[in-house]
Design an enzyme around this catalytic site. Structure first.
Site, PDB file in Angstrom:
ATOM      1  N   LYS A  62       0.957  -1.178   0.025  1.00 30.07           N
ATOM      2  CA  LYS A  62       0.064  -0.032  -0.020  1.00 30.07           C
ATOM      3  C   LYS A  62       0.739   1.212  -0.040  1.00 30.07           C
ATOM      4  O   LYS A  62       0.568   2.273  -0.779  1.00 30.07           O
ATOM      5  CB  LYS A  62      -1.056  -0.060   1.165  1.00 30.07           C
ATOM      6  N   GLU A 101       9.387  -5.631   5.114  1.00 23.55           N
ATOM      7  CA  GLU A 101       9.551  -7.045   4.709  1.00 23.55           C
ATOM      8  C   GLU A 101       9.389  -7.075   3.286  1.00 23.55           C
ATOM      9  O   GLU A 101      10.186  -7.633   2.493  1.00 23.55           O
ATOM     10  CB  GLU A 101       8.722  -7.886   5.470  1.00 23.55           C
ATOM     11  N   GLY A 110      -5.499  -2.365   3.971  1.00 22.87           N
ATOM     12  CA  GLY A 110      -4.680  -3.495   3.635  1.00 22.87           C
ATOM     13  C   GLY A 110      -5.529  -4.786   3.545  1.00 22.87           C
ATOM     14  O   GLY A 110      -5.505  -5.536   2.810  1.00 22.87           O
ATOM     15  N   ARG A 111      -6.237  -5.257   4.797  1.00 23.30           N
ATOM     16  CA  ARG A 111      -6.746  -6.511   5.131  1.00 23.30           C
ATOM     17  C   ARG A 111      -7.895  -6.647   4.349  1.00 23.30           C
ATOM     18  O   ARG A 111      -8.501  -7.477   4.214  1.00 23.30           O
ATOM     19  CB  ARG A 111      -6.962  -6.824   6.412  1.00 23.30           C
ATOM     20  N   GLU A 171      -6.820  -8.201  13.584  1.00 25.14           N
ATOM     21  CA  GLU A 171      -6.258  -6.870  13.375  1.00 25.14           C
ATOM     22  C   GLU A 171      -7.232  -5.798  13.434  1.00 25.14           C
ATOM     23  O   GLU A 171      -6.947  -4.769  13.821  1.00 25.14           O
ATOM     24  CB  GLU A 171      -5.278  -6.890  11.962  1.00 25.14           C
ATOM     25  N   HIS A 196      -9.180 -35.199  13.853  1.00 27.98           N
ATOM     26  CA  HIS A 196      -8.271 -36.229  14.234  1.00 27.98           C
ATOM     27  C   HIS A 196      -7.004 -35.273  14.838  1.00 27.98           C
ATOM     28  O   HIS A 196      -6.114 -35.827  15.080  1.00 27.98           O
ATOM     29  CB  HIS A 196      -7.748 -37.200  13.191  1.00 27.98           C
ATOM     30  N   LYS A 199       7.242  -2.844  14.996  1.00 29.38           N
ATOM     31  CA  LYS A 199       8.148  -2.683  13.825  1.00 29.38           C
ATOM     32  C   LYS A 199       9.242  -1.702  14.078  1.00 29.38           C
ATOM     33  O   LYS A 199      10.558  -1.649  13.698  1.00 29.38           O
ATOM     34  CB  LYS A 199       7.363  -2.104  12.625  1.00 29.38           C
TER      35      LYS A 199
END
Length: 552
Positions: A208, A214, A269-270, A355, A386, A514
């Site tokens: 964005k 990263e 962003g999400r 978030e 399981h 960050k």
């Protein structure tokens, strides 16, 4: 702006009293008293998605009180504010308009005097043209070879959404191989580099702000390796593309202006998979299917914004979640898709919900005294049966569940599909109704030959039941239904944020880590232990890691 806290409303107090009554009733007793309960507590969306919420600790009065709470908290106004483009992301002074990205009705949505639908339409056209060029082999790499691979470089919403959709829609995939680099761990890059040929690969840098550390570290590494191999800077124009709001930074990185696919600050962003961030989706399944994804989300948007609260699927699921989180004191909710291709769905929902609503400060800047967002977790059935279902059935924790299944009517292995569906239905039944000690006592009393040990061991096979769940059944897992399902959960999260009286669309909680990471990164390179100024634990850890690195 709403100025009331949920636990200060009249309906919250009534719900507290109501809980004392409801908490003493077993789910199976609701069904024994009302044979039409399923009909009363289920909703259908477009004859494509059935939502059954009858296996919950609720009555008609519970729903009425929860609806009353929603109204007291101003939910109806909040919905209108979001859809009209008001700046409801207050701390960042932005509207929240992922709904504009899939506005298939093309109704005008005005922000700061401009109809944003003009920009959305232009962006979609750019995605359409480019997707078709790549898929049809008309766009070639620097050696004039057709593109075979797409690498999306992004993290968070720039990775989780597109990755989840592409995995979920595997049956709609074309010939292109789509890869994702998100983790700063270099093994992520190395594993992808082994699979691709630079001559036939394009790279989508999805960020964005175009400053996400990263993403930019990974993108720079890839760019440098690419240029070292090609030795032609101009070759970047054939292979590198930016999906961003920050055009200038993308150009500074070396991306050609024509290779920049824009979106806007009013897209979180999400919630960005519907924007140009979804370019990898359009490439993987084709632009037509990408539009079908948007159409499904749009139709859920219409349902959410137009339906009465009592008939509104995202609203009902959100309210039931609040009911458990704040009155039954559950802290988690499990999402359990019974479809192999949906193995990324829970991971995606974790960001969407946690978030957004993982906040402890209300809109007035004060600490909350009620539970906000739950811990979202889960896994794919039947594998999860399981693994952790033992805890769901006989553990000491109450964990509300959402079971999701598409009816796989196109699967040629019909026996597998029927068994999967049977397991899905059986688990919700077993959780709700259980098998208690009385059932075993009847068998024990009937069989006089049972030993004392056999009688004892029968208690270990007792299931209390009274474990709540929602069942969500899709007629098929296609782009349209997936779009509707994602939008359903987005709106569920929004509703809960409104009622929690928090701001759902910022994420300041990720910023501190960050900043600290930047400071610590510089210290790791330092060889002078005495210069470290952190706490003793962090200093000790840095010193240990620095010594290990220096001995390599």
């Amino acid at each position: 702006m709403n100025t009331i806290n949920p636990n200060e409303t009249n309906s919250w107090k009534e719900l507290s009293n109501h809980f004392k009554f409801i908490s003493k009733i077993h789910i199976k007793d609701f069904f024994l008293k009302d044979f039409s309960r399923f009909k009363k507590f289920s909703l259908i969306f477009k004859n494509k998605i059935l939502v059954d919420f009858s296996k919950n600790n609720i009555t008609k009065n519970t729903i009425q009180l929860l609806i009353q709470l929603a109204k007291e908290m101003g939910l109806e106004t909040a919905i209108k504010d979001m859809f009209s483009g008001k700046k409801i992301n207050y701390t960042e002074n932005q509207p929240v308009l992922h709904i504009a990205l899939r506005n298939m009705g093309h109704d005008p949505i005005v922000v700061d005097g401009r109809n944003v639908m003009i920009d959305v339409k232009n962006s979609l056209e750019q995605m359409k043209v480019f997707s078709n060029l790549i898929i049809q082999g008309k766009w070639t790499g620097y050696t004039n070879k057709k593109i075979t691979d797409v690498v999306n470089i992004g993290i968070g919403g720039s990775h989780l959404g597109p990755n989840m959709v592409i995995e979920s829609l595997k049956q709609y995939r074309n010939h292109l191989n789509v890869h994702f680099i998100s983790n700063i761990d270099s093994y992520n890059i190395l594993s992808i580099l082994k699979k691709i040929n630079f001559e036939t690969t394009i790279f989508l840098i999805s960020s964005k702000t175009f400053t996400t550390k990263e993403t930019m570290t990974n993108a720079t590494t890839i760019k440098n390796i690419f240029l070292k191999k090609t030795k032609i800077k101009k070759s970047l124009e054939k292979h590198f593309f930016a999906l961003t709001t920050n055009v200038q930074y993308a150009q500074n990185f070396g991306i050609s202006k024509n290779n920049i696919f824009r979106f806007w600050n009013w897209v979180g962003g999400r919630y960005s998979l519907w924007s140009s961030i979804g370019l990898s989706i359009s490439l993987a399944v084709g632009y037509k299917n990408f539009i079908s994804l948007l159409q499904g989300a749009y139709d859920m948007d219409v349902h959410f914004s137009k339906k009465k609260l009592e008939e509104n699927i995202p609203v009902i699921l959100a309210l039931i979640g609040i009911w458990y989180n704040n009155f039954f004191n559950t802290e988690t909710e499990a999402v359990l898709p019974y479809n192999y291709h949906m193995h990324k769905f829970v991971e995606y929902l974790q960001q969407t919900n946690m978030e957004s609503n993982g906040k402890n400060i209300n809109k007035q800047g004060k600490k909350v005294s009620w539970q906000t967002g739950p811990i979202v977790w889960g896994g794919v059935g039947t594998n999860s049966q399981h693994a952790f279902y033992q805890l769901l059935h006989q553990g000491t924790k109450l964990i509300p569940c959402d079971f999701i299944i598409p009816i796989n009517k196109t699967n040629k292995f019909k026996k597998h599909s029927v068994q999967l569906l049977a397991n899905f239905l059986a688990q919700t039944k077993a959780l709700a109704f259980g098998k208690n000690s009385n059932d075993f006592e009847e068998n024990i009393n009937f069989n006089v030959n049972l030993t004392n040990n056999e009688k004892l061991f029968s208690t270990f096979k007792s299931f209390d039941g009274n474990k709540p769940s929602n069942s969500i059944i899709l007629d098929i897992l296609d782009p349209y239904n997936l779009g509707s399902l994602i939008a359903l959960y987005e709106h569920k999260t929004f509703v809960q944020g409104v009622i929690f009286n928090i701001y759902s669309f910022d994420q300041w909680g990720v910023e501190l880590g960050k900043k600290m990471a930047n400071d610590i990164e510089n210290s790791i390179y330092s060889t002078n232990e005495s210069n470290l100024s952190f706490d003793s634990s962090t200093n000790g850890l840095i010193n240990f890691c620095s010594k290990v690195l220096s001995n390599r």
